[in-house]
Scaffold this active site. Sequence first.
Site, PDB file in Angstrom:
ATOM      1  N   ASP A  34       0.841  -1.200   0.000  1.00 55.53           N
ATOM      2  CA  ASP A  34       0.000   0.000   0.000  1.00 55.53           C
ATOM      3  C   ASP A  34       0.879   1.255   0.000  1.00 55.53           C
ATOM      4  O   ASP A  34       1.616   1.498   0.952  1.00 55.53           O
ATOM      5  CB  ASP A  34      -0.860   0.001   1.273  1.00 55.53           C
TER       6      ASP A  34
ATOM      7  N   TYR B 148       2.835   9.852  -0.325  1.00 50.02           N
ATOM      8  CA  TYR B 148       3.900   9.318   0.530  1.00 50.02           C
ATOM      9  C   TYR B 148       5.291   9.600  -0.053  1.00 50.02           C
ATOM     10  O   TYR B 148       6.305   9.361   0.616  1.00 50.02           O
ATOM     11  CB  TYR B 148       3.748   7.794   0.746  1.00 50.02           C
TER      12      TYR B 148
ATOM     13  N   LYS C 160      -2.683   5.852  -4.252  1.00 53.48           N
ATOM     14  CA  LYS C 160      -3.812   6.749  -3.966  1.00 53.48           C
ATOM     15  C   LYS C 160      -3.580   8.104  -4.605  1.00 53.48           C
ATOM     16  O   LYS C 160      -2.439   8.589  -4.648  1.00 53.48           O
ATOM     17  CB  LYS C 160      -3.979   6.942  -2.449  1.00 53.48           C
TER      18      LYS C 160
ATOM     19  N   HIS D 167      -7.654   9.502  -1.938  1.00 52.89           N
ATOM     20  CA  HIS D 167      -7.038   9.446  -0.604  1.00 52.89           C
ATOM     21  C   HIS D 167      -7.920  10.103   0.469  1.00 52.89           C
ATOM     22  O   HIS D 167      -8.086   9.554   1.570  1.00 52.89           O
ATOM     23  CB  HIS D 167      -5.667  10.125  -0.667  1.00 52.89           C
TER      24      HIS D 167
HETATM   25  N1  LIG Z   1      -5.335   6.315   3.774  1.00 56.65           N
HETATM   26  C1  LIG Z   1      -4.826   7.047   4.723  1.00 56.65           C
HETATM   27  O1  LIG Z   1      -5.185   8.231   4.918  1.00 56.65           O
HETATM   28  C2  LIG Z   1      -3.813   6.440   5.622  1.00 56.65           C
HETATM   29  C3  LIG Z   1      -3.452   7.081   6.821  1.00 56.65           C
HETATM   30  C4  LIG Z   1      -2.521   6.450   7.649  1.00 56.65           C
HETATM   31  C5  LIG Z   1      -1.975   5.217   7.258  1.00 56.65           C
HETATM   32  N2  LIG Z   1      -2.315   4.633   6.073  1.00 56.65           N
HETATM   33  C6  LIG Z   1      -1.751   3.321   5.631  1.00 56.65           C
HETATM   34  O2  LIG Z   1      -1.731   2.419   6.737  1.00 56.65           O
HETATM   35  C7  LIG Z   1      -0.387   2.023   6.995  1.00 56.65           C
HETATM   36  C8  LIG Z   1      -0.152   1.749   8.486  1.00 56.65           C
HETATM   37  O3  LIG Z   1      -0.461   2.852   9.279  1.00 56.65           O
HETATM   38  P1  LIG Z   1       0.635   3.715  10.055  1.00 56.65           P
HETATM   39  O4  LIG Z   1       1.803   3.893   9.176  1.00 56.65           O
HETATM   40  O5  LIG Z   1      -0.078   4.900  10.578  1.00 56.65           O
HETATM   41  O6  LIG Z   1       1.100   2.885  11.296  1.00 56.65           O
HETATM   42  P2  LIG Z   1       0.940   1.487  12.026  1.00 56.65           P
HETATM   43  O7  LIG Z   1       1.128   0.364  11.077  1.00 56.65           O
HETATM   44  O8  LIG Z   1      -0.302   1.548  12.832  1.00 56.65           O
HETATM   45  O9  LIG Z   1       2.206   1.583  13.010  1.00 56.65           O
HETATM   46  C9  LIG Z   1       3.497   1.762  12.496  1.00 56.65           C
HETATM   47  C10 LIG Z   1       4.432   2.122  13.641  1.00 56.65           C
HETATM   48  O10 LIG Z   1       4.544   1.028  14.545  1.00 56.65           O
HETATM   49  C11 LIG Z   1       5.891   0.543  14.569  1.00 56.65           C
HETATM   50  N3  LIG Z   1       5.800  -0.926  14.539  1.00 56.65           N
HETATM   51  C12 LIG Z   1       5.346  -1.696  13.521  1.00 56.65           C
HETATM   52  N4  LIG Z   1       5.335  -2.998  13.862  1.00 56.65           N
HETATM   53  C13 LIG Z   1       5.813  -3.051  15.130  1.00 56.65           C
HETATM   54  C14 LIG Z   1       6.041  -4.125  16.015  1.00 56.65           C
HETATM   55  N5  LIG Z   1       5.767  -5.387  15.662  1.00 56.65           N
HETATM   56  N6  LIG Z   1       6.554  -3.836  17.248  1.00 56.65           N
HETATM   57  C15 LIG Z   1       6.831  -2.557  17.609  1.00 56.65           C
HETATM   58  N7  LIG Z   1       6.608  -1.497  16.808  1.00 56.65           N
HETATM   59  C16 LIG Z   1       6.101  -1.740  15.573  1.00 56.65           C
HETATM   60  C17 LIG Z   1       6.560   1.111  13.335  1.00 56.65           C
HETATM   61  O11 LIG Z   1       7.941   1.324  13.583  1.00 56.65           O
HETATM   62  P3  LIG Z   1       9.094   0.995  12.498  1.00 56.65           P
HETATM   63  O12 LIG Z   1       8.576   1.305  11.137  1.00 56.65           O
HETATM   64  O13 LIG Z   1      10.172   1.942  12.935  1.00 56.65           O
HETATM   65  O14 LIG Z   1       9.468  -0.430  12.683  1.00 56.65           O
HETATM   66  C18 LIG Z   1       5.822   2.433  13.187  1.00 56.65           C
HETATM   67  O15 LIG Z   1       6.356   3.404  14.069  1.00 56.65           O
HETATM   68  C19 LIG Z   1       0.410   3.208   6.450  1.00 56.65           C
HETATM   69  O16 LIG Z   1       1.765   2.914   6.328  1.00 56.65           O
HETATM   70  C20 LIG Z   1      -0.313   3.466   5.156  1.00 56.65           C
HETATM   71  O17 LIG Z   1       0.031   2.523   4.182  1.00 56.65           O
HETATM   72  C21 LIG Z   1      -3.229   5.222   5.277  1.00 56.65           C
END
Ligand SMILES: NC(=O)c1ccc[n+]([C@@H]2O[C@H](COP(=O)([O-])OP(=O)(O)OC[C@H]3O[C@@H](n4cnc5c(N)ncnc54)[C@H](OP(=O)(O)O)[C@@H]3O)[C@@H](O)[C@H]2O)c1
Length: 282
Positions: A47, A52, A77, A110
């Site tokens: 994704d 990004y 997106k 998005h």
């Molecule tokens: N459509 C939208 O508006 C929108 C908005 C937000 C997100 N998204 C999508 O959703 C995805 C995920 O959301 P997100 O990026 O907000 O965050 P998330 O997946 O909820 O959390 C990521 C964070 O948690 C840490 N992490 C991941 N796995 C871990 C584990 N097993 N143990 C400890 N820490 C861990 C990562 O650190 P490290 O990377 O440093 O390991 C990072 O800081 C995004 O990357 C994007 O693709 C979409």
Amino acid sequence: MSLTSTYTLNNGVKIPQVGFGTWQTPDGQVAEESVLKALEVGYRHIDTAQGYHNEESIGEGLRKSGIPRAEIFLTTKLWNSNHTKELVQSSFAESLKKLQTDYVDLFLIHWPNPVMYRDNWQKANAETWAAMEELYAAGKIKALGVSNFMIHHLEELAKTAKVMPAVNQVFLAPGEEQATLAAYCQEHNIILEAYSPLGTGRIFNVPEMQALAEKYNKSIAQIALRWSLQHGFLPLPKSVTPSRIQENSEIFDFELAPEDMALINALDGVVGKQKNPDTTNF
Ligand SMILES: NC(=O)c1ccc[n+]([C@@H]2O[C@H](COP(=O)([O-])OP(=O)(O)OC[C@H]3O[C@@H](n4cnc5c(N)ncnc54)[C@H](OP(=O)(O)O)[C@@H]3O)[C@@H](O)[C@H]2O)c1
């Protein structure tokens, strides 16, 4: 079930039930290597987004993996500044070029109501969607969807859409299950993708999650992702850390009991809530 188990979208396209998130993954080596690691541990769904600024390195990671394009489900997106027919066409062409591919599996609007189009978001979305439908008809997009759409945005889109959205990607994490929106999407055959399934890292400070991790002998991340799957959501965990990328993929050998699902549901707002798309400042 495994990382390559699929949901079937409203047009018959199959989508892997877990995707690899890349928001805030810096462009360059980090993005490239994290995508390679994700593919190595078995993710087949990536994704990304124009917003990004890492499509280029993701494309490079995909190419370097040597995995046939057809085996990978790739989402990007449309960014908020691009809600016109011409900008859909030009920015989409740019995305394809950066991603080194001639189609994407899923293309999402998005955000439904960017500041730039706030005076006429209904018309802007209708025009945007029609342009996306043309790319879909031309085979350059295999499925169309939206992100951060609430019910009123979906209903507005349905007034002019010929192709109904197959996916809505929204904030879904422990304590934010968006039950009303989820029921609406289920009724309208729209798959819910769970973004920030780990609360963008905030989940790791929640004591109730720590207790559940101990109870199941799993990590907090695995508990949160399992909760997402058992709701029928499609979680998109992001990590740039190889061991975590692996850990987040190991969520198919246990099941949360109904009372623990309820406990996690009840952690109201513990890692935040869905942003109101009508009042964002971007
Ligand atoms: N459509 C939208 O508006 C929108 C908005 C937000 C997100 N998204 C999508 O959703 C995805 C995920 O959301 P997100 O990026 O907000 O965050 P998330 O997946 O909820 O959390 C990521 C964070 O948690 C840490 N992490 C991941 N796995 C871990 C584990 N097993 N143990 C400890 N820490 C861990 C990562 O650190 P490290 O990377 O440093 O390991 C990072 O800081 C995004 O990357 C994007 O693709 C979409």
